[in-house]
Write a protein that holds these residues in place. Structure first.
Motif, PDB file in Angstrom:
ATOM      1  N   GLY A 203       0.816  -1.216   0.000  1.00 13.54           N
ATOM      2  CA  GLY A 203       0.000   0.000   0.000  1.00 13.54           C
ATOM      3  C   GLY A 203       0.841   1.253   0.000  1.00 13.54           C
ATOM      4  N   LEU A 204       1.956   1.186   0.718  1.00 11.80           N
ATOM      5  CA  LEU A 204       2.884   2.312   0.775  1.00 11.80           C
ATOM      6  C   LEU A 204       3.457   2.597  -0.601  1.00 11.80           C
ATOM      7  CD1 LEU A 204       4.387   4.297   2.636  1.00 11.80           C
ATOM      8  CD2 LEU A 204       6.141   2.555   2.929  1.00 11.80           C
ATOM      9  N   LYS A 205       3.831   1.544  -1.305  1.00 13.11           N
ATOM     10  CA  LYS A 205       4.387   1.686  -2.652  1.00 13.11           C
ATOM     11  C   LYS A 205       3.367   2.302  -3.596  1.00 13.11           C
ATOM     12  CE  LYS A 205       6.316  -1.041  -6.449  1.00 13.11           C
ATOM     13  NZ  LYS A 205       6.636  -2.423  -6.926  1.00 13.11           N
ATOM     14  N   ASP A 206       2.120   1.804  -3.536  1.00 10.28           N
ATOM     15  CA  ASP A 206       1.059   2.334  -4.408  1.00 10.28           C
ATOM     16  C   ASP A 206       0.780   3.799  -4.111  1.00 10.28           C
ATOM     17  OD1 ASP A 206       0.852  -0.152  -5.530  1.00 10.28           O
ATOM     18  OD2 ASP A 206      -0.871  -0.764  -4.316  1.00 10.28           O
ATOM     19  N   GLY A 207       0.739   4.123  -2.817  1.00 13.29           N
ATOM     20  CA  GLY A 207       0.463   5.505  -2.433  1.00 13.29           C
ATOM     21  C   GLY A 207       1.562   6.450  -2.867  1.00 13.29           C
ATOM     22  N   PHE A 208       2.813   6.013  -2.717  1.00 17.76           N
ATOM     23  CA  PHE A 208       3.935   6.876  -3.088  1.00 17.76           C
ATOM     24  C   PHE A 208       4.001   7.058  -4.605  1.00 17.76           C
ATOM     25  CE2 PHE A 208       8.539   7.882  -3.527  1.00 17.76           C
ATOM     26  CZ  PHE A 208       8.532   9.023  -2.756  1.00 17.76           C
ATOM     27  N   GLN A 209       3.659   6.019  -5.356  1.00 24.37           N
ATOM     28  CA  GLN A 209       3.665   6.125  -6.820  1.00 24.37           C
ATOM     29  C   GLN A 209       2.615   7.113  -7.309  1.00 24.37           C
ATOM     30  OE1 GLN A 209       3.190   2.047  -8.088  1.00 24.37           O
ATOM     31  NE2 GLN A 209       5.406   1.753  -8.359  1.00 24.37           N
ATOM     32  N   THR A 210       1.545   7.270  -6.513  1.00 22.24           N
ATOM     33  CA  THR A 210       0.482   8.204  -6.888  1.00 22.24           C
ATOM     34  C   THR A 210       1.010   9.630  -6.991  1.00 22.24           C
ATOM     35  OG1 THR A 210      -1.130   6.808  -5.752  1.00 22.24           O
ATOM     36  CG2 THR A 210      -1.824   9.041  -6.280  1.00 22.24           C
ATOM     37  N   ILE A 211       2.006   9.966  -6.165  1.00 21.85           N
ATOM     38  CA  ILE A 211       2.578  11.311  -6.192  1.00 21.85           C
ATOM     39  C   ILE A 211       3.125  11.630  -7.576  1.00 21.85           C
ATOM     40  CG2 ILE A 211       4.412  12.795  -5.277  1.00 21.85           C
ATOM     41  CD1 ILE A 211       4.184  11.294  -2.641  1.00 21.85           C
ATOM     42  N   TRP A 212       3.752  10.639  -8.205  1.00 22.66           N
ATOM     43  CA  TRP A 212       4.412  10.876  -9.489  1.00 22.66           C
ATOM     44  C   TRP A 212       3.487  10.679 -10.680  1.00 22.66           C
ATOM     45  CZ3 TRP A 212       8.474  13.281  -7.972  1.00 22.66           C
ATOM     46  CH2 TRP A 212       9.067  12.942  -6.764  1.00 22.66           C
ATOM     47  N   THR A 213       2.318  10.060 -10.447  1.00 28.00           N
ATOM     48  CA  THR A 213       1.396   9.832 -11.558  1.00 28.00           C
ATOM     49  C   THR A 213       0.215  10.802 -11.562  1.00 28.00           C
ATOM     50  OG1 THR A 213       0.213   8.164 -10.234  1.00 28.00           O
ATOM     51  CG2 THR A 213       1.986   7.382 -11.672  1.00 28.00           C
ATOM     52  N   MET A 214       0.003  11.524 -10.460  1.00 27.57           N
ATOM     53  CA  MET A 214      -1.132  12.451 -10.405  1.00 27.57           C
ATOM     54  C   MET A 214      -0.935  13.639 -11.351  1.00 27.57           C
ATOM     55  SD  MET A 214      -0.613  14.669  -6.882  1.00 27.57           S
ATOM     56  CE  MET A 214      -0.388  13.283  -5.791  1.00 27.57           C
ATOM     57  N   GLU A 215      -2.039  14.205 -11.791  1.00 26.11           N
ATOM     58  CA  GLU A 215      -1.986  15.307 -12.752  1.00 26.11           C
ATOM     59  C   GLU A 215      -1.333  16.556 -12.161  1.00 26.11           C
ATOM     60  OE1 GLU A 215      -5.862  16.103 -14.219  1.00 26.11           O
ATOM     61  OE2 GLU A 215      -6.142  14.138 -15.159  1.00 26.11           O
ATOM     62  N   GLN A 216      -1.543  16.805 -10.902  1.00 24.05           N
ATOM     63  CA  GLN A 216      -1.055  18.034 -10.264  1.00 24.05           C
ATOM     64  C   GLN A 216       0.154  17.769  -9.365  1.00 24.05           C
ATOM     65  OE1 GLN A 216      -5.051  18.801  -8.687  1.00 24.05           O
ATOM     66  NE2 GLN A 216      -5.076  20.735  -9.823  1.00 24.05           N
ATOM     67  N   LYS A 217       1.033  16.871  -9.816  1.00 27.40           N
ATOM     68  CA  LYS A 217       2.180  16.493  -8.979  1.00 27.40           C
ATOM     69  C   LYS A 217       3.122  17.663  -8.719  1.00 27.40           C
ATOM     70  CE  LYS A 217       4.778  14.487 -12.886  1.00 27.40           C
ATOM     71  NZ  LYS A 217       3.658  14.418 -13.848  1.00 27.40           N
ATOM     72  N   TRP A 218       3.231  18.586  -9.700  1.00 34.72           N
ATOM     73  CA  TRP A 218       4.158  19.713  -9.500  1.00 34.72           C
ATOM     74  C   TRP A 218       3.623  20.678  -8.447  1.00 34.72           C
ATOM     75  CZ3 TRP A 218       8.502  18.137 -10.868  1.00 34.72           C
ATOM     76  CH2 TRP A 218       8.682  17.379 -12.021  1.00 34.72           C
ATOM     77  N   LEU A 219       2.305  20.842  -8.407  1.00 33.94           N
ATOM     78  CA  LEU A 219       1.713  21.670  -7.351  1.00 33.94           C
ATOM     79  C   LEU A 219       1.881  20.983  -5.993  1.00 33.94           C
ATOM     80  CD1 LEU A 219      -1.572  22.908  -9.084  1.00 33.94           C
ATOM     81  CD2 LEU A 219       0.421  24.286  -8.455  1.00 33.94           C
ATOM     82  N   TYR A 220       1.744  19.666  -5.988  1.00 32.20           N
ATOM     83  CA  TYR A 220       1.934  18.889  -4.763  1.00 32.20           C
ATOM     84  C   TYR A 220       3.359  19.071  -4.241  1.00 32.20           C
ATOM     85  CZ  TYR A 220       1.672  14.889  -1.566  1.00 32.20           C
ATOM     86  OH  TYR A 220       1.694  14.085  -0.446  1.00 32.20           O
ATOM     87  N   LEU A 221       4.326  18.972  -5.141  1.00 36.13           N
ATOM     88  CA  LEU A 221       5.728  19.129  -4.755  1.00 36.13           C
ATOM     89  C   LEU A 221       6.031  20.573  -4.346  1.00 36.13           C
ATOM     90  CD1 LEU A 221       7.406  16.910  -7.505  1.00 36.13           C
ATOM     91  CD2 LEU A 221       7.077  16.355  -5.085  1.00 36.13           C
ATOM     92  N   ALA A 222       5.372  21.539  -5.015  1.00 34.12           N
ATOM     93  CA  ALA A 222       5.573  22.951  -4.668  1.00 34.12           C
ATOM     94  C   ALA A 222       5.090  23.216  -3.240  1.00 34.12           C
ATOM     95  CB  ALA A 222       4.834  23.854  -5.654  1.00 34.12           C
ATOM     96  N   HIS A 223       3.946  22.623  -2.876  1.00 35.43           N
ATOM     97  CA  HIS A 223       3.452  22.769  -1.505  1.00 35.43           C
ATOM     98  C   HIS A 223       4.394  22.098  -0.511  1.00 35.43           C
ATOM     99  CE1 HIS A 223      -0.497  24.763  -1.396  1.00 35.43           C
ATOM    100  NE2 HIS A 223      -0.658  24.320  -2.636  1.00 35.43           N
ATOM    101  N   THR A 224       4.973  20.975  -0.908  1.00 34.94           N
ATOM    102  CA  THR A 224       5.928  20.286  -0.033  1.00 34.94           C
ATOM    103  C   THR A 224       7.123  21.183   0.265  1.00 34.94           C
ATOM    104  OG1 THR A 224       5.276  18.125  -0.934  1.00 34.94           O
ATOM    105  CG2 THR A 224       7.406  18.251   0.217  1.00 34.94           C
ATOM    106  N   ILE A 225       7.644  21.818  -0.772  1.00 37.19           N
ATOM    107  CA  ILE A 225       8.769  22.738  -0.591  1.00 37.19           C
ATOM    108  C   ILE A 225       8.371  23.914   0.290  1.00 37.19           C
ATOM    109  CG2 ILE A 225      10.328  24.342  -1.789  1.00 37.19           C
ATOM    110  CD1 ILE A 225      10.245  22.414  -4.179  1.00 37.19           C
ATOM    111  N   PHE A 226       7.158  24.432   0.063  1.00 29.75           N
ATOM    112  CA  PHE A 226       6.667  25.555   0.874  1.00 29.75           C
ATOM    113  C   PHE A 226       6.541  25.150   2.345  1.00 29.75           C
ATOM    114  CE2 PHE A 226       3.191  27.900   2.887  1.00 29.75           C
ATOM    115  CZ  PHE A 226       3.597  29.210   2.681  1.00 29.75           C
ATOM    116  N   ILE A 227       5.986  23.964   2.596  1.00 27.66           N
ATOM    117  CA  ILE A 227       5.792  23.487   3.976  1.00 27.66           C
ATOM    118  C   ILE A 227       7.120  23.438   4.717  1.00 27.66           C
ATOM    119  CG2 ILE A 227       5.207  21.445   5.348  1.00 27.66           C
ATOM    120  CD1 ILE A 227       3.021  20.878   3.176  1.00 27.66           C
ATOM    121  N   TRP A 228       8.130  22.832   4.092  1.00 29.58           N
ATOM    122  CA  TRP A 228       9.423  22.696   4.758  1.00 29.58           C
ATOM    123  C   TRP A 228      10.176  24.025   4.828  1.00 29.58           C
ATOM    124  CZ3 TRP A 228      11.156  18.902   7.764  1.00 29.58           C
ATOM    125  CH2 TRP A 228      10.414  17.718   7.757  1.00 29.58           C
TER     126      TRP A 228
END
Length: 327
Positions: A203-228
């Motif tokens: 389940g962990l593998k499937d969930g983590f792969q979703t980050i790279w396959t989702m349509e808005q992955k760059w926005l997701y990563l941008a928020h990650t950078i902002f959070i940290w």
């Protein structure tokens, strides 16, 4: 009976460790040093701490927004306010029972927006993995710019420990570790968790792969950078609250930040461990232990207060929302 015992240990052991670290840390100080710590706490410029709290709150709000990208990728989209309340409730639960906040978040979005708990937990675990990778990157950066300072410190401590220990003591430790490993293997066999572990990893593998396959992955990563970035900026602005800590080098700031981040995993919200770890790391960078301890307690208290207020508001609003829905 076993489940009740495990739940009790999850609460008691981290709190006990935190209480011990508080006792151990404060018992090392003389009365004069304790008075010095009190004066630091009283005379601190708390306007910087308020700014740090605001930055931390922004990171929490960004986390709520980021979560929607992954939930949308698995076919669900709760309202933003639901995510905000779920995360607030989760943070508050983590103060009581470590790691229970993830389940609390999933339960909130399940009850309000009918998102399956297992899928919600999968997205939370995936984001935790990504956050852990970011923390490892910051840790590596801190080690690189600190040179051999931190590495030499640990090597020196280990050499000192082995030098003081005689052969019989080392043998005793080896026997204890060996017995502990054997008992752990027997427990694993008795409880037969292997299938659960396999499913968890899948389940962990499937969930983590979703980050790279989702349509808005760059926005997701941008928020990650902002959070940290907010986490780091929160820590940075807080050092200006005390005279002397504003002179801490960047390497010291990053190292103390990493120490505090890992301390949260040891006890409930870093209780006891957070200020102790930060003080010990800052000693390496020429910061007096009394000053480092004061900074650690100010940081921990302010962030814990934020989590408590945020969590209480979230629980109150969730109660009101459930009451209105029932009508």
């Amino acid at each position: 009976m076993k489940k009740a015992l495990f739940k009790a240990l999850k609460i008691i052991l981290p709190l006990g460790l935190g209480a011990f670290l508080i006792y151990y840390s404060l018992s090392q100080f003389t009365d004069e040093q304790l008075d010095e710590i009190k004066s630091y706490l009283i005379d601190a410029d708390y306007s910087w701490i308020v700014l740090g709290v605001i930055l931390a709150l922004l990171s929490h709000l960004s986390r709520a927004w980021r979560w929607n990208y992954m939930l949308k990728a698995i076919g669900h989209k709760p309202t933003y306010i639901t995510n905000v309340l779920a995360i607030g409730a989760g943070y508050a639960m983590n103060l009581l029972i470590p790691r229970s906040g993830e389940v609390a978040r999933a339960v909130v979005v399940n009850r309000i927006d009918n998102i399956p708990v297992d899928k919600a937990i999968g997205t939370i675990i995936a984001e935790r993995v990504l956050d852990f990778i970011i923390l490892l990157f910051i840790t590596a950066t801190a080690l690189l710019i600190s040179g051999d300072l931190i590495i030499d410190f640990f090597v020196e401590r280990l050499n000192s420990a082995f030098a003081k220990a005689d052969t019989s003591t080392i043998t005793l430790y080896a026997i204890i570790i060996g017995v502990a490993i054997i008992l752990l293997l027997l427990l694993l066999k008795f409880f037969k968790p292997f299938k659960k572990i396999k499913n968890f990893i899948s389940g962990l593998k499937d969930g983590f792969q979703t980050i790279w396959t989702m349509e808005q992955k760059w926005l997701y990563l941008a928020h990650t950078i902002f959070i940290w970035s907010m986490y780091l900026l929160m820590f940075y602005v807080s050092i200006f609250a005390l005279p002397g800590t504003n002179l801490i080098p960047v390497s010291g700031i990053l190292s103390a930040f990493v120490a505090g981040s890992f301390a949260v995993a040891f006890t409930n919200g870093g209780f006891g461990a957070y200020p102790y770890f930060i003080a010990q790391v800052l000693i390496l960078f020429g910061v007096a232990e009394t000053l480092g301890t004061s900074l650690g307690w100010i940081l921990w208290t302010s962030q814990t207060a934020l989590v408590l207020v945020y969590g209480l508001v979230s629980f109150l609003m969730l109660a009101i929302k459930n009451s209105l829905s029932a009508k």
